[in-house]
Design an enzyme around this catalytic site. Structure first.
Site, PDB file in Angstrom:
ATOM      1  N   ASP A  35      41.031  48.813  39.911  1.00  0.00           N
ATOM      2  CA  ASP A  35      40.772  50.220  40.223  1.00  0.00           C
ATOM      3  C   ASP A  35      40.899  51.082  38.962  1.00  0.00           C
ATOM      4  O   ASP A  35      41.618  50.729  38.035  1.00  0.00           O
ATOM      5  CB  ASP A  35      41.794  50.659  41.284  1.00  0.00           C
ATOM      6  CG  ASP A  35      41.326  51.869  42.079  1.00  0.00           C
ATOM      7  OD1 ASP A  35      40.180  52.313  41.882  1.00  0.00           O
ATOM      8  OD2 ASP A  35      42.127  52.363  42.888  1.00  0.00           O
ATOM      9  N   ARG A  39      38.062  57.022  36.893  1.00  0.00           N
ATOM     10  CA  ARG A  39      39.065  57.925  36.312  1.00  0.00           C
ATOM     11  C   ARG A  39      39.185  57.730  34.797  1.00  0.00           C
ATOM     12  O   ARG A  39      39.326  58.681  34.039  1.00  0.00           O
ATOM     13  CB  ARG A  39      40.435  57.691  36.963  1.00  0.00           C
ATOM     14  CG  ARG A  39      40.718  58.676  38.078  1.00  0.00           C
ATOM     15  CD  ARG A  39      41.894  58.252  38.905  1.00  0.00           C
ATOM     16  NE  ARG A  39      41.525  57.169  39.812  1.00  0.00           N
ATOM     17  CZ  ARG A  39      42.371  56.592  40.643  1.00  0.00           C
ATOM     18  NH1 ARG A  39      43.638  56.962  40.655  1.00  0.00           N
ATOM     19  NH2 ARG A  39      41.956  55.641  41.448  1.00  0.00           N
ATOM     20  N   HIS A  52      32.590  51.451  34.355  1.00  0.00           N
ATOM     21  CA  HIS A  52      32.262  50.133  34.922  1.00  0.00           C
ATOM     22  C   HIS A  52      31.849  49.162  33.813  1.00  0.00           C
ATOM     23  O   HIS A  52      32.170  47.981  33.857  1.00  0.00           O
ATOM     24  CB  HIS A  52      31.125  50.252  35.945  1.00  0.00           C
ATOM     25  CG  HIS A  52      31.492  51.076  37.140  1.00  0.00           C
ATOM     26  ND1 HIS A  52      32.716  50.975  37.762  1.00  0.00           N
ATOM     27  CD2 HIS A  52      30.805  52.020  37.833  1.00  0.00           C
ATOM     28  CE1 HIS A  52      32.764  51.817  38.787  1.00  0.00           C
ATOM     29  NE2 HIS A  52      31.619  52.470  38.851  1.00  0.00           N
ATOM     30  N   LEU A 146      40.216  26.815  35.877  1.00  0.00           N
ATOM     31  CA  LEU A 146      40.430  28.054  36.641  1.00  0.00           C
ATOM     32  C   LEU A 146      39.294  28.314  37.632  1.00  0.00           C
ATOM     33  O   LEU A 146      38.118  28.193  37.287  1.00  0.00           O
ATOM     34  CB  LEU A 146      40.524  29.245  35.665  1.00  0.00           C
ATOM     35  CG  LEU A 146      40.620  30.634  36.289  1.00  0.00           C
ATOM     36  CD1 LEU A 146      42.005  30.890  36.876  1.00  0.00           C
ATOM     37  CD2 LEU A 146      40.294  31.725  35.261  1.00  0.00           C
ATOM     38  N   LEU A 210      46.445  48.617  50.104  1.00  0.00           N
ATOM     39  CA  LEU A 210      45.690  47.357  50.074  1.00  0.00           C
ATOM     40  C   LEU A 210      44.191  47.595  50.217  1.00  0.00           C
ATOM     41  O   LEU A 210      43.383  46.730  49.856  1.00  0.00           O
ATOM     42  CB  LEU A 210      46.156  46.414  51.184  1.00  0.00           C
ATOM     43  CG  LEU A 210      47.586  45.888  51.052  1.00  0.00           C
ATOM     44  CD1 LEU A 210      47.884  44.910  52.181  1.00  0.00           C
ATOM     45  CD2 LEU A 210      47.810  45.219  49.697  1.00  0.00           C
ATOM     46  N   SER A 211      43.801  48.743  50.766  1.00  0.00           N
ATOM     47  CA  SER A 211      42.385  49.077  50.908  1.00  0.00           C
ATOM     48  C   SER A 211      41.549  47.930  51.487  1.00  0.00           C
ATOM     49  O   SER A 211      40.480  47.596  50.966  1.00  0.00           O
ATOM     50  CB  SER A 211      41.802  49.527  49.560  1.00  0.00           C
ATOM     51  OG  SER A 211      42.473  50.680  49.101  1.00  0.00           O
TER      52      SER A 211
HETATM   53  C1  V07 Z   1      32.077  44.659  38.883  1.00  0.00           C
HETATM   54  C2  V07 Z   1      33.620  45.444  37.086  1.00  0.00           C
HETATM   55  C3  V07 Z   1      35.082  45.224  37.384  1.00  0.00           C
HETATM   56  C4  V07 Z   1      35.738  46.466  37.959  1.00  0.00           C
HETATM   57  C5  V07 Z   1      35.431  46.730  39.411  1.00  0.00           C
HETATM   58  C6  V07 Z   1      34.063  47.204  39.813  1.00  0.00           C
HETATM   59  C7  V07 Z   1      32.953  47.012  38.823  1.00  0.00           C
HETATM   60  C8  V07 Z   1      32.382  41.471  37.437  1.00  0.00           C
HETATM   61  C9  V07 Z   1      31.496  41.194  38.442  1.00  0.00           C
HETATM   62  C10 V07 Z   1      30.917  39.898  38.775  1.00  0.00           C
HETATM   63  C11 V07 Z   1      30.643  39.567  40.107  1.00  0.00           C
HETATM   64  C12 V07 Z   1      30.120  38.300  40.425  1.00  0.00           C
HETATM   65  C13 V07 Z   1      29.893  37.400  39.429  1.00  0.00           C
HETATM   66  C14 V07 Z   1      30.149  37.706  38.115  1.00  0.00           C
HETATM   67  C15 V07 Z   1      30.659  38.952  37.783  1.00  0.00           C
HETATM   68  C16 V07 Z   1      31.278  42.426  39.087  1.00  0.00           C
HETATM   69  C17 V07 Z   1      30.509  43.981  40.579  1.00  0.00           C
HETATM   70  C18 V07 Z   1      31.268  44.967  39.978  1.00  0.00           C
HETATM   71  C19 V07 Z   1      29.654  44.302  41.739  1.00  0.00           C
HETATM   72  F1  V07 Z   1      29.399  36.176  39.730  1.00  0.00           F
HETATM   73  N1  V07 Z   1      32.709  42.760  37.441  1.00  0.00           N
HETATM   74  N2  V07 Z   1      32.049  43.363  38.450  1.00  0.00           N
HETATM   75  N3  V07 Z   1      30.509  42.717  40.139  1.00  0.00           N
HETATM   76  N4  V07 Z   1      32.841  45.657  38.273  1.00  0.00           N
END
Ligand code: V07
Length: 263
Positions: A35, A39, A52, A146, A210-211
């Site tokens: 999270d 912000r 992001h 992992l 926990l959302s």
């Molecule tokens: C997302 C980055 C982390 C912060 C929270 C929201 C934004 C990595 C992935 C991802 C997902 C599947 C995958 C590989 C990478 C991701 C979304 C948003 C939708 F196989 N970060 N991240 N997917 N954020």
């Protein structure tokens, strides 16, 4: 399949030199609610998407550190069922992040023996996103290091509803006898069925909720909340959470045999 805890020898933990050969109790499964990207960006006068983008770097950092610490499963809450309510442009940007992440990082994941998985209602994730995710899952399916488990369009209550529906279907088709249903049986109907429950949950950015994340699986999990925004979260912060986990285990748990935890 998964031992309750892994013991690894660490030289340095959190920048603090430890006695050579000292044992650190490391959680097997760490789940994180990432999270504070919005912000983080706002504080810098940047658009939310800049947060992001920065967040992806943290995902890489934390994945590598989790592997180095000997954590076996890292579950990251990437997109919740509630996140669809965000502006369309932001949702579209978020749905490009898995591709971006994998384009720049899949080779390294393979090299590091990391297995990629995803859980959630993936039927609603755009096809271009799922294409990249499924490719990564397939390319890493035989890796045994992992497990990097992404929660995508995931909601804890919705997961329980889906499990109950499948249970009812199996009872109606005589695959399951209703009088045998117990916690272990229901666990096997959850999306996380192949994984042990998280030992440690981390939530960044100061919210203490926990959302709707892994409601079933977090029943006995240690919770760690930090004010640090996800883009600022780093290796040292993960070490700190793991150290806090280990100290709680020492204070309250002692060495707990698998399956004999106080309930
Ligand atoms: C997302 C980055 C982390 C912060 C929270 C929201 C934004 C990595 C992935 C991802 C997902 C599947 C995958 C590989 C990478 C991701 C979304 C948003 C939708 F196989 N970060 N991240 N997917 N954020």
């Amino acid at each position: 399949m998964f031992e309750k805890f892994s013991f690894i020898r660490t030289g340095k933990v959190g920048g603090q030199e430890r006695l050579a050969g000292s044992l650190q109790r490391v959680p097997v499964h760490v789940a994180i609610i990432m999270d504070g990207n919005g912000r983080w960006a706002k504080r810098r006068g940047l658009p939310r998407i800049a947060g992001h983008r920065e967040a992806l770097k943290t995902v890489k950092k934390v994945t590598n550190e989790a592997r180095r610490l000997g954590i076996k499963v890292l579950t990251l809450f990437a997109f919740s069922t509630e996140n669809w309510k965000r502006p369309k442009t932001e949702v579209e940007f978020l749905m490009k992040l898995p591709e971006q992440f994998l384009n720049s990082y899949l080779a390294e994941l393979i090299e590091n023996n990391i297995q990629v998985r995803a859980m959630g209602d993936l039927s609603l994730i755009p096809a271009h996103t799922m294409k990249a995710v499924n490719y990564a899952i397939d390319r890493t399916k035989n890796n045994n290091g992992l497990i990097l488990n992404f929660a995508l369009n995931y909601g804890g209550r919705s997961e329980i509803v889906q499990a109950v529906k499948t249970v009812v279907r199996d009872v109606q088709s005589d695959k399951l006898r209703s009088d045998t249903i117990d916690e272990d049986v229901l666990s096997k109907y959850m999306m996380s069925r192949a994984l042990p429950d998280p030992d440690l949950l981390i939530r960044t950015s100061g919210e203490i909720r926990l959302s709707n994340f892994m409601l079933w699986q977090l029943a006995y999990t240690e919770l760690f909340f930090t004010d640090v925004y996800w883009p600022d979260f780093n290796e040292g912060n993960l070490q700190e959470a793991v150290r806090e986990f280990a100290s709680r285990q020492r204070r309250y748990g002692g060495i707990v045999e698998k399956g004999s935890e106080k309930r």
